[in-house]
Design a protein around this motif. Structure first.
Motif, PDB file in Angstrom:
ATOM      1  N   VAL A  23       0.732  -0.720  -0.088  1.00  0.00           N
ATOM      2  CA  VAL A  23       0.191   0.262  -0.251  1.00  0.00           C
ATOM      3  C   VAL A  23       0.733   1.280  -0.592  1.00  0.00           C
ATOM      4  O   VAL A  23       1.652   1.435   0.652  1.00  0.00           O
ATOM      5  N   SER A  24       0.900   2.182  -0.996  1.00  0.00           N
ATOM      6  CA  SER A  24       1.285   2.776  -0.756  1.00  0.00           C
ATOM      7  C   SER A  24       0.791   4.358  -1.722  1.00  0.00           C
ATOM      8  O   SER A  24      -0.110   4.696  -1.627  1.00  0.00           O
ATOM      9  N   ALA A  25       1.893   5.821  -0.816  1.00  0.00           N
ATOM     10  CA  ALA A  25       1.066   6.830  -1.421  1.00  0.00           C
ATOM     11  C   ALA A  25       1.352   7.693  -2.183  1.00  0.00           C
ATOM     12  O   ALA A  25       2.439   7.806  -2.662  1.00  0.00           O
ATOM     13  N   GLU A  63      -3.830   7.743   4.526  1.00  0.00           N
ATOM     14  CA  GLU A  63      -5.039   6.457   3.995  1.00  0.00           C
ATOM     15  C   GLU A  63      -4.455   5.803   3.970  1.00  0.00           C
ATOM     16  O   GLU A  63      -5.595   4.610   3.938  1.00  0.00           O
ATOM     17  N   ILE A  64      -3.254   5.085   4.523  1.00  0.00           N
ATOM     18  CA  ILE A  64      -2.660   3.753   4.055  1.00  0.00           C
ATOM     19  C   ILE A  64      -3.134   3.026   5.675  1.00  0.00           C
ATOM     20  O   ILE A  64      -3.422   1.874   5.272  1.00  0.00           O
ATOM     21  N   HIS A  94       3.322  17.362  10.427  1.00  0.00           N
ATOM     22  CA  HIS A  94       4.038  16.127   9.365  1.00  0.00           C
ATOM     23  C   HIS A  94       4.424  14.943  10.851  1.00  0.00           C
ATOM     24  O   HIS A  94       4.312  13.830  10.467  1.00  0.00           O
ATOM     25  N   GLU A  95       5.274  15.408  12.075  1.00  0.00           N
ATOM     26  CA  GLU A  95       5.130  15.013  13.307  1.00  0.00           C
ATOM     27  C   GLU A  95       3.677  13.907  13.413  1.00  0.00           C
ATOM     28  O   GLU A  95       4.146  12.252  14.377  1.00  0.00           O
ATOM     29  N   PHE A  96       2.718  14.769  13.429  1.00  0.00           N
ATOM     30  CA  PHE A  96       1.730  14.188  13.769  1.00  0.00           C
ATOM     31  C   PHE A  96       0.543  13.224  13.034  1.00  0.00           C
ATOM     32  O   PHE A  96       0.659  11.703  13.455  1.00  0.00           O
ATOM     33  N   VAL A  97       0.847  13.431  11.551  1.00  0.00           N
ATOM     34  CA  VAL A  97       0.821  12.449  10.779  1.00  0.00           C
ATOM     35  C   VAL A  97       1.566  11.210  10.508  1.00  0.00           C
ATOM     36  O   VAL A  97       1.185  10.160  11.017  1.00  0.00           O
ATOM     37  N   ALA A  98       3.131  11.549  11.228  1.00  0.00           N
ATOM     38  CA  ALA A  98       3.619  10.412  11.200  1.00  0.00           C
ATOM     39  C   ALA A  98       3.606   9.351  12.683  1.00  0.00           C
ATOM     40  O   ALA A  98       3.733   7.872  12.068  1.00  0.00           O
ATOM     41  N   SER A  99       3.198  10.422  13.209  1.00  0.00           N
ATOM     42  CA  SER A  99       3.288   9.326  14.684  1.00  0.00           C
ATOM     43  C   SER A  99       1.978   8.322  14.469  1.00  0.00           C
ATOM     44  O   SER A  99       1.674   7.219  14.914  1.00  0.00           O
ATOM     45  N   ALA A 100       0.687   9.604  13.658  1.00  0.00           N
ATOM     46  CA  ALA A 100      -0.476   8.611  13.669  1.00  0.00           C
ATOM     47  C   ALA A 100      -0.695   7.332  12.498  1.00  0.00           C
ATOM     48  O   ALA A 100      -0.915   6.459  12.720  1.00  0.00           O
ATOM     49  N   VAL A 101       0.227   7.761  11.730  1.00  0.00           N
ATOM     50  CA  VAL A 101      -0.025   5.879  10.618  1.00  0.00           C
ATOM     51  C   VAL A 101       1.139   5.105  11.554  1.00  0.00           C
ATOM     52  O   VAL A 101       0.136   4.041  11.144  1.00  0.00           O
ATOM     53  N   ILE A 102       2.216   5.090  12.185  1.00  0.00           N
ATOM     54  CA  ILE A 102       3.255   4.348  12.325  1.00  0.00           C
ATOM     55  C   ILE A 102       2.604   3.458  13.780  1.00  0.00           C
ATOM     56  O   ILE A 102       2.446   1.983  13.962  1.00  0.00           O
ATOM     57  N   ASP A 103       1.585   4.457  14.296  1.00  0.00           N
ATOM     58  CA  ASP A 103       1.186   3.978  15.445  1.00  0.00           C
ATOM     59  C   ASP A 103       0.176   2.690  14.872  1.00  0.00           C
ATOM     60  O   ASP A 103      -0.946   1.619  15.407  1.00  0.00           O
ATOM     61  N   ALA A 104      -0.883   3.421  14.239  1.00  0.00           N
ATOM     62  CA  ALA A 104      -2.332   2.593  13.519  1.00  0.00           C
ATOM     63  C   ALA A 104      -1.807   1.718  12.663  1.00  0.00           C
ATOM     64  O   ALA A 104      -2.353   0.555  12.934  1.00  0.00           O
ATOM     65  N   LEU A 105      -0.405   1.854  11.731  1.00  0.00           N
ATOM     66  CA  LEU A 105      -0.388  -0.123  11.300  1.00  0.00           C
ATOM     67  C   LEU A 105       0.705  -0.515  12.955  1.00  0.00           C
ATOM     68  O   LEU A 105      -0.010  -1.956  12.582  1.00  0.00           O
ATOM     69  N   MET A 106       0.905  -0.241  13.198  1.00  0.00           N
ATOM     70  CA  MET A 106       1.270  -1.046  14.556  1.00  0.00           C
ATOM     71  C   MET A 106      -0.242  -1.441  14.959  1.00  0.00           C
ATOM     72  O   MET A 106      -0.141  -2.702  15.409  1.00  0.00           O
ATOM     73  N   ARG A 107      -1.227  -1.398  15.136  1.00  0.00           N
ATOM     74  CA  ARG A 107      -2.509  -1.811  16.067  1.00  0.00           C
ATOM     75  C   ARG A 107      -2.894  -2.109  15.072  1.00  0.00           C
ATOM     76  O   ARG A 107      -3.481  -3.588  15.600  1.00  0.00           O
TER      77      ARG A 107
END
Length: 163
Positions: A23-25, A63-64, A94-107
């Motif tokens: 899944v890529s942006a 969206e990933i 970007h810090e909020f987006v990056a954190s949200a994306v990485i945390d969500a992927l782990m979840r």
């Protein structure tokens, strides 16, 4: 990759190799595509059973996770690899987006028991000039290879745990 892989047990029950979703942006597609190309090349060069790869493109990194979650819950994929470039636009978003994306992927990974790998890069300083674009294009090749290797090693390890 020099690691020997035993026959993978796949979620789809197929005798062939694992089915993997990328899944890529599409944001910074010209740079991010280097990761997806490297992932495909690395997986195809491996000595793993023949792989089935599906590629899904989404507008941006944010969206990933939802796509990864739907793919994982479908039961059709043995692993998911996410690729994106989250850049600093000067407003610290970007810090909020990056954190949200990485945390969500782990979840997603923990909630669905489907391995999820990240080639979501979040450079602190990225500028739209040739030097940075070339550097990150090459860096995505490296990160794509690393994500593919991690994917194969993890699938092999999980297979051993299931035996």
């Amino acid at each position: 990759m020099n690691q020997t892989h035993s026959q993978f047990s796949t979620k789809s029950g197929s005798a062939t190799g694992p089915r993997i979703a990328i899944v890529s942006a599409s944001w910074h597609r010209d740079i991010v595509a280097n990761a997806t190309t490297a992932i495909r090349a690395e997986l195809n060069q491996s000595n793993a059973p023949p792989l089935r790869l599906d590629h899904f493109e989404v507008p941006g990194a944010f969206e990933i996770p939802l796509h990864a979650q739907r793919l994982a819950r479908s039961g059709a994929y043995d692993a998911i690899i996410a690729c994106a470039l989250v850049v600093n636009g000067g407003i610290y978003r970007h810090e909020f987006v990056a954190s949200a994306v990485i945390d969500a992927l782990m979840r997603v990974q923990l909630d669905t028991d489907t391995p999820v790998f990240s080639a979501v890069l979040t450079p602190r300083d990225f500028h739209e000039h040739d030097e940075h674009r070339q550097f990150f294009a090459q860096h995505f090749v490296k990160k794509g290879r690393e994500a593919a290797q991690a994917c194969l090693q993890t699938l092999s390890s999980l297979q051993r745990l299931a035996s």
